[in-house]
Scaffold this motif. Structure first.
Motif, short mmCIF file in Angstrom:
data_model
loop_
_atom_site.label_atom_id
_atom_site.label_comp_id
_atom_site.label_asym_id
_atom_site.label_seq_id
_atom_site.Cartn_x
_atom_site.Cartn_y
_atom_site.Cartn_z
N LEU A 1 61.50 -15.28 -30.38
CA LEU A 1 61.63 -16.73 -30.48
C LEU A 1 61.57 -17.37 -29.09
O LEU A 1 60.92 -18.41 -28.90
N TYR B 1 69.33 -16.71 -32.49
CA TYR B 1 69.40 -17.99 -31.79
C TYR B 1 70.24 -17.87 -30.52
O TYR B 1 69.88 -18.42 -29.47
N SER C 1 66.58 -21.77 -40.59
CA SER C 1 66.48 -20.43 -41.17
C SER C 1 67.87 -19.88 -41.42
O SER C 1 68.84 -20.35 -40.83
N LEU D 1 68.17 -27.06 -29.17
CA LEU D 1 68.01 -26.25 -30.39
C LEU D 1 69.24 -26.46 -31.26
O LEU D 1 70.35 -26.08 -30.87
N ARG E 1 60.35 -27.24 -36.06
CA ARG E 1 61.28 -26.45 -36.88
C ARG E 1 61.02 -24.97 -36.67
O ARG E 1 59.88 -24.54 -36.48
N ARG E 2 62.09 -24.21 -36.70
CA ARG E 2 62.00 -22.76 -36.51
C ARG E 2 61.02 -22.13 -37.49
O ARG E 2 60.27 -21.21 -37.13
N SER E 3 60.98 -22.60 -38.72
CA SER E 3 60.13 -22.01 -39.74
C SER E 3 58.66 -22.07 -39.37
O SER E 3 57.86 -21.27 -39.86
N GLU F 1 69.87 -15.82 -38.96
CA GLU F 1 69.29 -15.59 -37.64
C GLU F 1 70.18 -16.10 -36.51
O GLU F 1 69.70 -16.30 -35.39
N LEU G 1 64.36 -28.67 -31.41
CA LEU G 1 63.95 -27.64 -32.35
C LEU G 1 65.08 -27.45 -33.36
O LEU G 1 66.22 -27.17 -32.97
N GLY H 1 66.80 -25.31 -36.14
CA GLY H 1 66.88 -23.93 -36.63
C GLY H 1 67.04 -23.92 -38.13
O GLY H 1 68.16 -23.86 -38.64
N VAL I 1 71.15 -25.86 -34.88
CA VAL I 1 71.19 -25.05 -36.10
C VAL I 1 72.33 -25.57 -36.97
O VAL I 1 73.51 -25.25 -36.72
#
Length: 431
Positions: free
Chosen positions: A226, A325, A318, A271, A296-298, A321, A314, A316, A273
């Motif tokens: 990542l 991260y 998902s 980032l 987006r992380r995806s 994970e 960004l 996260g 999440v």
């Protein structure tokens, strides 16, 4: 409140509970799956197993149980683990973590706390022991277990002062439930004292099992992947601030402070999440509304897909994970602590050797948070603006980052052993 009154209230509330569950399924489809399990209905009973039952309500408890599950699997090779949950995210986390155990690991939603539903559940799965993770004390569940000769243990137990006061308002209902628990393995002396004050008899301080969760090499590798995607199109490595497990209301504060941040570092990436997956879209929209370029992380899930160097935020989006991260960031803020929500677990961030920032509201993890601050592994922030000021200072100072990260790693290592102590106690209850 007496248990009879409590049971009557459950019966009266069930139509509303099921309606709310169905409504939540509009945003998170998992709430509409395995519907019958929540109501205590199951398929044909499988072959007879020696079943050890662990109840882990959501993601945090499910992940925390990993060293305990592995230890019990090794110690009882002819047994299976039944893990129950209350949330789809907890169930998904369990599937991701424990599928490697094959048919020796099974999952179900725990039915609502009504005697008839719980009785059907226990007839179907025939557990030998009920192991509740952290804070899950359900009066009828404990009463039905006692009536059926199933021993109940509460492990990795934590109880904040706020939760203790709420429990005391229920009076005899909680006293009866607590006194019927055969073993409480508490995280700290404070947790133990609070649980004893509710009427629990056998209470032992074993420490926090979360310190025994190993940092998987695969997660570190995913974090490195990542980070490569993040840095690939930037002229130099991008400074990355991770805001982990953020809760509703916090992201807006963080994004506003990020937008107004004086002296933002060139290329700095925020980032975020969110704690709950149903809020991924909402958080992305919050960032868009403030004029940030958002990714987006995806979208970074395939080789060759790299992060646009102009992206500011960004998301996260998902599951499973979080360690990746942490591995991908330069410093991490732990959510749930800017607002009075109790905070989230900072141990994984420390175990990956990253400097940690936390807010003032960490009452759910008070001892671990205070110890991390005292040892130099974490720093408290006043608000979102102060969090960004401290993050900027860390991003500019590699020596400070390394020092905090090393202190965090030592902090995570020095508190290990809770799983071994807990399993030794549980062996006396499993037959």
């Amino acid at each position: 409140m007496r248990r009879g009154t409590y049971s009557l209230l459950w019966r009266l509330a069930m139509p509303l509970v099921l309606a709310r569950l169905w409504w939540r399924g509009l945003r998170e489809k998992g709430y509409r799956q395995h519907w019958n399990e929540r109501r205590g209905h199951y398929g044909p009973r499988g072959a007879g197993w020696h079943t050890l039952w662990i109840h882990a309500v959501s993601v945090g408890e499910t992940r925390a149980a990993e060293p305990l599950v592995d230890a019990l699997m090794a110690l009882y090779p002819n047994s299976r683990i039944l893990m129950t949950h209350m949330t789809p995210t907890g169930r998904a986390a369990g599937q991701a973590l424990y599928a490697r155990h094959g048919e020796r690991f099974v999952q179900s939603y725990m039915p609502y706390d009504m005697v008839t539903k719980l009785t059907r559940f226990m007839r179907h799965f025939t557990p030998r022991v009920c192991i509740l993770m952290e804070t899950e004390v359900w009066p009828n569940l404990i009463a039905v277990c006692k009536a059926r000769g199933i021993t109940v243990a509460l492990v990795n137990a934590r109880l904040s002062e706020r939760s203790l006061q709420r429990a005391r308002r229920l009076g005899p209902l909680m006293t009866e439930a607590a006194s019927a628990i055969s073993l409480v393995a508490a995280q700290t002396e404070l947790d133990a004292a609070r649980v004893r004050s509710l009427g629990a008899r056998q209470v032992v301080v074993t420490g926090n099992i979360k310190f025994d969760v190993a940092v998987p090499a695969a997660a570190l590798a995913k974090g490195a992947f990542l980070r490569q995607r993040i840095d690939a199109l930037a002229e130099a490595g991008r400074p990355v601030l991770l805001c982990a497990s953020t809760r509703e209301g916090e992201e807006a504060l963080i994004l506003d402070a990020f937008k107004a941040m004086p002296g933002r570092l060139p290329g700095m990436l925020l980032l975020i999440v969110p704690r709950h997956p149903q809020r991924f879209d909402e958080v992305a929209q919050l960032a868009h509304a403030r004029g940030f370029k958002v990714a987006r992380r995806s979208a970074l899930g395939q080789d060759g897909v790299e992060l646009d160097a102009a992206v500011d935020v960004l998301v996260g989006d998902s599951m499973g994970e979080m360690v990746a991260y942490y591995a991908a960031c330069d410093c991490a803020f732990i959510g749930g602590s800017l607002l009075p929500l109790g905070g989230q677990n900072l141990i994984e961030a420390c175990a990956t050797g990253k400097p940690v920032l936390i807010g003032d509201h960490t009452f759910n993890f008070a001892v671990a948070s205070d110890e991390a601050v005292a040892i130099g592994a974490a720093s408290r922030v006043l608000d979102a603006a102060d969090m960004l000021v401290q993050a900027r200072a860390l991003l500019l100072d590699e020596t400070a980052r390394r020092s905090m990260g090393e202190a965090g790693f030592r902090f995570a290592q020095m508190h290990g052993g809770a799983t071994t102590r807990t399993v030794e106690l549980l062996q006396g209850l499993i037959y």
